[in-house]
Design a protein around this motif. Structure first.
Motif, PDB file in Angstrom:
ATOM      1  N   GLN A  42      17.392  14.292   6.866  1.00 10.08           N
ATOM      2  CA  GLN A  42      16.940  14.992   8.073  1.00 10.08           C
ATOM      3  C   GLN A  42      17.803  14.646   9.280  1.00 10.08           C
ATOM      4  O   GLN A  42      17.904  15.419  10.230  1.00 10.08           O
ATOM      5  CB  GLN A  42      15.471  14.643   8.366  1.00 10.08           C
ATOM      6  N   VAL A  43      18.413  13.470   9.249  1.00 12.86           N
ATOM      7  CA  VAL A  43      19.186  13.038  10.423  1.00 12.86           C
ATOM      8  C   VAL A  43      20.621  12.638  10.109  1.00 12.86           C
ATOM      9  O   VAL A  43      21.412  12.414  11.008  1.00 12.86           O
ATOM     10  CB  VAL A  43      18.500  11.845  11.140  1.00 12.86           C
ATOM     11  N   SER A  44      20.965  12.509   8.814  1.00 12.95           N
ATOM     12  CA  SER A  44      22.279  11.968   8.489  1.00 12.95           C
ATOM     13  C   SER A  44      22.886  12.648   7.266  1.00 12.95           C
ATOM     14  O   SER A  44      22.173  13.062   6.347  1.00 12.95           O
ATOM     15  CB  SER A  44      22.150  10.466   8.224  1.00 12.95           C
ATOM     16  N   HIS A  45      24.213  12.751   7.256  1.00 14.91           N
ATOM     17  CA  HIS A  45      24.919  13.288   6.090  1.00 14.91           C
ATOM     18  C   HIS A  45      25.848  12.253   5.480  1.00 14.91           C
ATOM     19  O   HIS A  45      26.828  12.578   4.813  1.00 14.91           O
ATOM     20  CB  HIS A  45      25.672  14.560   6.475  1.00 14.91           C
ATOM     21  N   ILE A  46      25.525  10.985   5.706  1.00 13.47           N
ATOM     22  CA  ILE A  46      26.297   9.909   5.081  1.00 13.47           C
ATOM     23  C   ILE A  46      26.191  10.046   3.561  1.00 13.47           C
ATOM     24  O   ILE A  46      25.097  10.297   3.044  1.00 13.47           O
ATOM     25  CB  ILE A  46      25.747   8.535   5.530  1.00 13.47           C
ATOM     26  N   PRO A  47      27.333   9.908   2.849  1.00 15.01           N
ATOM     27  CA  PRO A  47      27.274   9.987   1.388  1.00 15.01           C
ATOM     28  C   PRO A  47      26.208   9.054   0.815  1.00 15.01           C
ATOM     29  O   PRO A  47      26.097   7.907   1.237  1.00 15.01           O
ATOM     30  CB  PRO A  47      28.681   9.550   0.966  1.00 15.01           C
ATOM     31  N   PHE A  48      25.434   9.575  -0.129  1.00 16.90           N
ATOM     32  CA  PHE A  48      24.236   8.891  -0.621  1.00 16.90           C
ATOM     33  C   PHE A  48      24.264   8.914  -2.140  1.00 16.90           C
ATOM     34  O   PHE A  48      24.335   9.971  -2.759  1.00 16.90           O
ATOM     35  CB  PHE A  48      23.012   9.647  -0.084  1.00 16.90           C
ATOM     36  N   VAL A  49      24.232   7.747  -2.756  1.00 12.16           N
ATOM     37  CA  VAL A  49      24.209   7.647  -4.216  1.00 12.16           C
ATOM     38  C   VAL A  49      22.890   7.017  -4.627  1.00 12.16           C
ATOM     39  O   VAL A  49      22.518   5.958  -4.122  1.00 12.16           O
ATOM     40  CB  VAL A  49      25.390   6.785  -4.729  1.00 12.16           C
ATOM     41  N   LEU A  50      22.197   7.683  -5.531  1.00 13.11           N
ATOM     42  CA  LEU A  50      20.894   7.185  -5.977  1.00 13.11           C
ATOM     43  C   LEU A  50      21.063   6.492  -7.334  1.00 13.11           C
ATOM     44  O   LEU A  50      21.662   7.043  -8.262  1.00 13.11           O
ATOM     45  CB  LEU A  50      19.913   8.355  -6.087  1.00 13.11           C
ATOM     46  N   LEU A  51      20.530   5.267  -7.422  1.00 19.43           N
ATOM     47  CA  LEU A  51      20.596   4.497  -8.664  1.00 19.43           C
ATOM     48  C   LEU A  51      19.237   4.578  -9.357  1.00 19.43           C
ATOM     49  O   LEU A  51      18.236   4.105  -8.832  1.00 19.43           O
ATOM     50  CB  LEU A  51      20.917   3.033  -8.347  1.00 19.43           C
ATOM     51  N   ALA A  52      19.231   5.197 -10.533  1.00 23.51           N
ATOM     52  CA  ALA A  52      17.964   5.445 -11.225  1.00 23.51           C
ATOM     53  C   ALA A  52      17.640   4.323 -12.199  1.00 23.51           C
ATOM     54  O   ALA A  52      18.463   3.968 -13.039  1.00 23.51           O
ATOM     55  CB  ALA A  52      18.042   6.765 -11.960  1.00 23.51           C
ATOM     56  N   ASP A  53      16.430   3.775 -12.056  1.00 20.98           N
ATOM     57  CA  ASP A  53      15.956   2.748 -12.983  1.00 20.98           C
ATOM     58  C   ASP A  53      15.881   3.332 -14.397  1.00 20.98           C
ATOM     59  O   ASP A  53      16.405   2.771 -15.344  1.00 20.98           O
ATOM     60  CB  ASP A  53      14.572   2.290 -12.515  1.00 20.98           C
ATOM     61  N   ASN A  54      15.200   4.454 -14.470  1.00 23.89           N
ATOM     62  CA  ASN A  54      15.127   5.198 -15.727  1.00 23.89           C
ATOM     63  C   ASN A  54      15.541   6.635 -15.435  1.00 23.89           C
ATOM     64  O   ASN A  54      14.929   7.300 -14.594  1.00 23.89           O
ATOM     65  CB  ASN A  54      13.698   5.188 -16.283  1.00 23.89           C
ATOM     66  N   TYR A  55      16.575   7.087 -16.118  1.00 19.63           N
ATOM     67  CA  TYR A  55      17.098   8.429 -15.869  1.00 19.63           C
ATOM     68  C   TYR A  55      16.016   9.479 -16.098  1.00 19.63           C
ATOM     69  O   TYR A  55      15.301   9.444 -17.097  1.00 19.63           O
ATOM     70  CB  TYR A  55      18.293   8.707 -16.777  1.00 19.63           C
ATOM     71  N   SER A  56      15.888  10.394 -15.144  1.00 19.86           N
ATOM     72  CA  SER A  56      14.927  11.488 -15.288  1.00 19.86           C
ATOM     73  C   SER A  56      15.599  12.791 -14.898  1.00 19.86           C
ATOM     74  O   SER A  56      16.169  12.895 -13.805  1.00 19.86           O
ATOM     75  CB  SER A  56      13.712  11.212 -14.383  1.00 19.86           C
ATOM     76  N   ASP A  57      15.555  13.773 -15.798  1.00 20.77           N
ATOM     77  CA  ASP A  57      16.165  15.085 -15.523  1.00 20.77           C
ATOM     78  C   ASP A  57      15.639  15.661 -14.208  1.00 20.77           C
ATOM     79  O   ASP A  57      16.400  16.125 -13.358  1.00 20.77           O
ATOM     80  CB  ASP A  57      15.810  16.096 -16.632  1.00 20.77           C
ATOM     81  N   THR A  58      14.318  15.611 -14.079  1.00 25.52           N
ATOM     82  CA  THR A  58      13.680  16.221 -12.910  1.00 25.52           C
ATOM     83  C   THR A  58      14.126  15.543 -11.633  1.00 25.52           C
ATOM     84  O   THR A  58      14.492  16.197 -10.648  1.00 25.52           O
ATOM     85  CB  THR A  58      12.145  16.088 -13.029  1.00 25.52           C
ATOM     86  N   GLU A  59      14.117  14.198 -11.650  1.00 28.57           N
ATOM     87  CA  GLU A  59      14.509  13.461 -10.450  1.00 28.57           C
ATOM     88  C   GLU A  59      15.977  13.722 -10.124  1.00 28.57           C
ATOM     89  O   GLU A  59      16.349  13.879  -8.957  1.00 28.57           O
ATOM     90  CB  GLU A  59      14.275  11.958 -10.633  1.00 28.57           C
ATOM     91  N   CYS A  60      16.794  13.781 -11.156  1.00 24.56           N
ATOM     92  CA  CYS A  60      18.228  14.026 -10.956  1.00 24.56           C
ATOM     93  C   CYS A  60      18.448  15.369 -10.257  1.00 24.56           C
ATOM     94  O   CYS A  60      19.137  15.448  -9.232  1.00 24.56           O
ATOM     95  CB  CYS A  60      18.938  13.999 -12.308  1.00 24.56           C
TER      96      CYS A  60
END
Length: 244
Positions: A86-104
């Motif tokens: 909402q306020v930033s476009h800084i590159p963001f990488v999400l680390l998934a504990d358990n891979y989920s298609d939906t979350e991805c």
DNA sequence: ATCCTCCTATACGCGTGTAT
DNA sequence: ATACACGCGTATAGGAGGAT
């Protein structure tokens, strides 16, 4: 400002030495592994363990990329991503504990730059981050390898550190040159002091450090003496400087 | 050893933003 | 409009490091 400083560009041979990575990882062991890996590559690392602490960093745009666990104490990583976007476009990488298609898919839908499972080798995280930063760099600074910069009456030659305004040749120290180059390269953009400290002086901005102001003052004096209108090198009070 | 250049730290006055 | 806190511009001093 909370968070822990863990290394400041120790390895100057690495190309990443001026890039700052924010690691938001409540898992101590995994967080530590990430820190050591990125630190060895020459990144500047900031670490925090909660979304609340991380807010300060992205709101003030003082990091180049955020590496965030999807299991934060207060909320899911995806929720934090939505807040951040909402306020930033800084590159963001999400680390998934358990891979989920939906979350991805949801994460990419809400603006994540990469979604990585922790089950992947940790070096892959590093490689993906470097790839994102490389893409961002090429996008933001398409002519980063440019040796000659001409902005109206201002001409700058990076190889010889030569600067001229209209017909007047100006001598600049390397820092003064880099400061002017950085500002002129991103003409009409207000660059924060924090950003300029990292770009020009290769260190972090601290509240009572007036070095950048000193250098800017000298650059301004030289340009004005050569006939440049003083308002072209503008101070944005409490924000930073811009060249128009 | 001395000089010179460049950088940083400090101090001080002025400007700017904000609360009242 | 005024007072106050904070930020900025710049003069000055001194340190670091390279050249002679």
């Amino acid at each position: 400002m909370t968070g822990v400083w863990l290394g400041i560009g120790m390895n100057i041979d690495k190309v990443h030495h001026s890039r700052t990575i924010l690691i938001v990882e409540p898992d101590h062991n995994y967080g530590q592994q990430l820190i050591e890996l990125f630190w060895r590559e020459g990144f500047v690392i900031k670490r925090c363990q909660s979304a609340l602490e991380a807010e300060n960093f992205y709101k003030n745009a003082i990091v180049d990329l955020m590496l965030v666990s999807n299991q934060l104490p207060e909320m899911k990583g995806l929720t934090f991503l939505k807040q951040c976007r909402q306020v930033s476009h800084i590159p963001f990488v999400l680390l998934a504990d358990n891979y989920s298609d939906t979350e991805c898919v949801n994460s990419f839908f809400h603006g994540v730059d990469d979604y990585i499972s922790r089950k992947q080798p940790i070096k892959e995280v590093l490689c993906r981050v470097i790839a994102i930063l490389r893409r961002i760099q090429h996008r933001q600074l398409p002519s980063n390898k440019t040796k000659l910069l001409i902005v109206d009456d201002l001409k700058m030659d990076k190889q010889s550190l030569a600067v001229s305004y209209k017909e007047t040749t100006l001598s600049m120290t390397p820092i003064q040159f880099n400061l002017l180059w950085t500002l002129a390269f991103q003409q009409n953009q207000v660059l924060s002091k924090d950003y300029l400290y990292r770009q020009v002086l290769s260190r972090e901005f601290s509240l009572y450090d007036r070095s950048l102001d000193m250098h800017l003052s000298r650059v301004r004096r030289k340009l004005v003496s050569a006939g440049m209108p003083v308002e072209r090198l503008k101070t944005s009070h409490g924000v930073g400087y811009s060249f128009s």
